[in-house]
Scaffold this motif. Structure first.
Motif, PDB file in Angstrom:
ATOM      1  N   PHE A  37     -15.342  49.111  15.509  1.00  0.00           N
ATOM      2  CA  PHE A  37     -14.636  48.264  14.558  1.00  0.00           C
ATOM      3  C   PHE A  37     -13.197  48.071  15.021  1.00  0.00           C
ATOM      4  CE2 PHE A  37     -18.102  50.314  12.457  1.00  0.00           C
ATOM      5  CZ  PHE A  37     -18.681  49.295  11.716  1.00  0.00           C
ATOM      6  N   ALA A  38     -12.793  46.813  15.105  1.00  0.00           N
ATOM      7  CA  ALA A  38     -11.403  46.481  15.421  1.00  0.00           C
ATOM      8  C   ALA A  38     -10.672  46.301  14.097  1.00  0.00           C
ATOM      9  CB  ALA A  38     -11.346  45.196  16.243  1.00  0.00           C
ATOM     10  N   VAL A  39      -9.624  47.085  13.912  1.00  0.00           N
ATOM     11  CA  VAL A  39      -8.852  47.026  12.673  1.00  0.00           C
ATOM     12  C   VAL A  39      -7.442  46.574  13.013  1.00  0.00           C
ATOM     13  CG1 VAL A  39      -7.991  48.327  10.698  1.00  0.00           C
ATOM     14  CG2 VAL A  39     -10.274  48.822  11.619  1.00  0.00           C
ATOM     15  N   PHE A  40      -7.120  45.371  12.551  1.00  0.00           N
ATOM     16  CA  PHE A  40      -5.777  44.819  12.713  1.00  0.00           C
ATOM     17  C   PHE A  40      -4.916  45.333  11.573  1.00  0.00           C
ATOM     18  CE2 PHE A  40      -8.604  41.904  14.836  1.00  0.00           C
ATOM     19  CZ  PHE A  40      -7.937  41.632  16.013  1.00  0.00           C
TER      20      PHE A  40
ATOM     21  N   VAL B 104      -6.243  49.107  15.910  1.00  0.00           N
ATOM     22  CA  VAL B 104      -6.924  50.388  16.101  1.00  0.00           C
ATOM     23  C   VAL B 104      -8.403  50.086  16.299  1.00  0.00           C
ATOM     24  CG1 VAL B 104      -7.423  52.667  15.138  1.00  0.00           C
ATOM     25  CG2 VAL B 104      -5.267  51.524  14.547  1.00  0.00           C
ATOM     26  N   ILE B 105      -9.011  50.723  17.297  1.00  0.00           N
ATOM     27  CA  ILE B 105     -10.445  50.614  17.507  1.00  0.00           C
ATOM     28  C   ILE B 105     -11.084  51.916  17.022  1.00  0.00           C
ATOM     29  CG2 ILE B 105     -12.325  50.264  19.149  1.00  0.00           C
ATOM     30  CD1 ILE B 105     -10.448  47.836  18.902  1.00  0.00           C
ATOM     31  N   TYR B 106     -11.936  51.787  16.010  1.00  0.00           N
ATOM     32  CA  TYR B 106     -12.646  52.918  15.420  1.00  0.00           C
ATOM     33  C   TYR B 106     -14.097  52.900  15.874  1.00  0.00           C
ATOM     34  CZ  TYR B 106      -8.976  53.626  11.856  1.00  0.00           C
ATOM     35  OH  TYR B 106      -7.807  53.882  11.199  1.00  0.00           O
TER      36      TYR B 106
ATOM     37  N   ILE C 149     -15.881  53.329   7.956  1.00  0.00           N
ATOM     38  CA  ILE C 149     -14.580  53.058   8.573  1.00  0.00           C
ATOM     39  C   ILE C 149     -13.577  52.568   7.528  1.00  0.00           C
ATOM     40  CG2 ILE C 149     -13.372  51.725  10.342  1.00  0.00           C
ATOM     41  CD1 ILE C 149     -15.350  54.017  11.309  1.00  0.00           C
ATOM     42  N   LYS C 150     -14.015  51.749   6.599  1.00  0.00           N
ATOM     43  CA  LYS C 150     -13.126  51.289   5.529  1.00  0.00           C
ATOM     44  C   LYS C 150     -12.549  52.479   4.757  1.00  0.00           C
ATOM     45  CE  LYS C 150     -12.909  48.484   1.403  1.00  0.00           C
ATOM     46  NZ  LYS C 150     -13.627  47.856   0.309  1.00  0.00           N
TER      47      LYS C 150
ATOM     48  N   TYR D  91      -1.143  45.951   5.842  1.00  0.00           N
ATOM     49  CA  TYR D  91      -2.460  45.704   5.270  1.00  0.00           C
ATOM     50  C   TYR D  91      -3.428  45.716   6.439  1.00  0.00           C
ATOM     51  CZ  TYR D  91      -2.005  40.719   6.624  1.00  0.00           C
ATOM     52  OH  TYR D  91      -1.840  39.542   7.311  1.00  0.00           O
ATOM     53  N   TYR D  92      -4.709  45.560   6.185  1.00  0.00           N
ATOM     54  CA  TYR D  92      -5.642  45.607   7.300  1.00  0.00           C
ATOM     55  C   TYR D  92      -6.700  44.507   7.212  1.00  0.00           C
ATOM     56  CZ  TYR D  92      -9.183  47.965   4.408  1.00  0.00           C
ATOM     57  OH  TYR D  92     -10.097  48.287   3.440  1.00  0.00           O
ATOM     58  N   GLU D  93      -7.208  44.190   8.387  1.00  0.00           N
ATOM     59  CA  GLU D  93      -8.324  43.263   8.548  1.00  0.00           C
ATOM     60  C   GLU D  93      -9.289  43.925   9.518  1.00  0.00           C
ATOM     61  OE1 GLU D  93      -8.922  39.062  10.787  1.00  0.00           O
ATOM     62  OE2 GLU D  93      -7.123  39.224   9.523  1.00  0.00           O
ATOM     63  N   MET D  94     -10.539  44.064   9.109  1.00  0.00           N
ATOM     64  CA  MET D  94     -11.503  44.798   9.924  1.00  0.00           C
ATOM     65  C   MET D  94     -12.647  43.879  10.353  1.00  0.00           C
ATOM     66  SD  MET D  94     -13.628  48.332   9.095  1.00  0.00           S
ATOM     67  CE  MET D  94     -13.604  47.966   7.386  1.00  0.00           C
ATOM     68  N   HIS D  95     -13.042  44.046  11.615  1.00  0.00           N
ATOM     69  CA  HIS D  95     -14.165  43.296  12.167  1.00  0.00           C
ATOM     70  C   HIS D  95     -15.029  44.232  12.995  1.00  0.00           C
ATOM     71  CE1 HIS D  95     -12.294  39.425  11.197  1.00  0.00           C
ATOM     72  NE2 HIS D  95     -11.162  40.031  11.514  1.00  0.00           N
TER      73      HIS D  95
END
Length: 90
Positions: free
Chosen positions: A4-7, A50-52, A60-61, A76-80
């Motif tokens: 998961f890529a988390v911006f 961050v790469i989880y 992950i959330k 804040y975050y955006e996850m993909h």
């Protein structure tokens, strides 16, 4: 396992400075158990990435929402979900 890529876009620059050490310690703890694969800031000051690694997005959330940057309103975050290619032949 999934990736998961988390911006982490900037919300409050001062809070980001104030909580930077706590944020980095948080990530280092997760890195020690192979949950955080890599992390770093954007050089233009826009935030970081961050790469989880984990089982699913809910797992992950739950972790991301424990990040001091998120808890304290610095970011804040955006996850993909990310389909990582680790051995690429050109």
């Amino acid at each position: 396992m999934k990736y998961f890529a988390v911006f982490l876009p900037m919300m409050d620059e001062q809070k980001s400075k104030d909580y930077r050490e706590e944020h980095l310690n948080f990530l280092e703890d997760l890195r020690s158990n192979d949950t955080v694969i890599m992390n770093g800031r954007f050089t233009d000051g826009a935030g970081g990435l961050v790469i989880y690694k984990g089982n699913d997005q809910d797992e992950i959330k739950a972790l991301v929402e424990q990040d001091p940057y998120i808890i304290n309103g610095a970011r804040y975050y955006e996850m993909h979900e990310w389909d990582m290619v680790s051995n690429y032949n050109i």
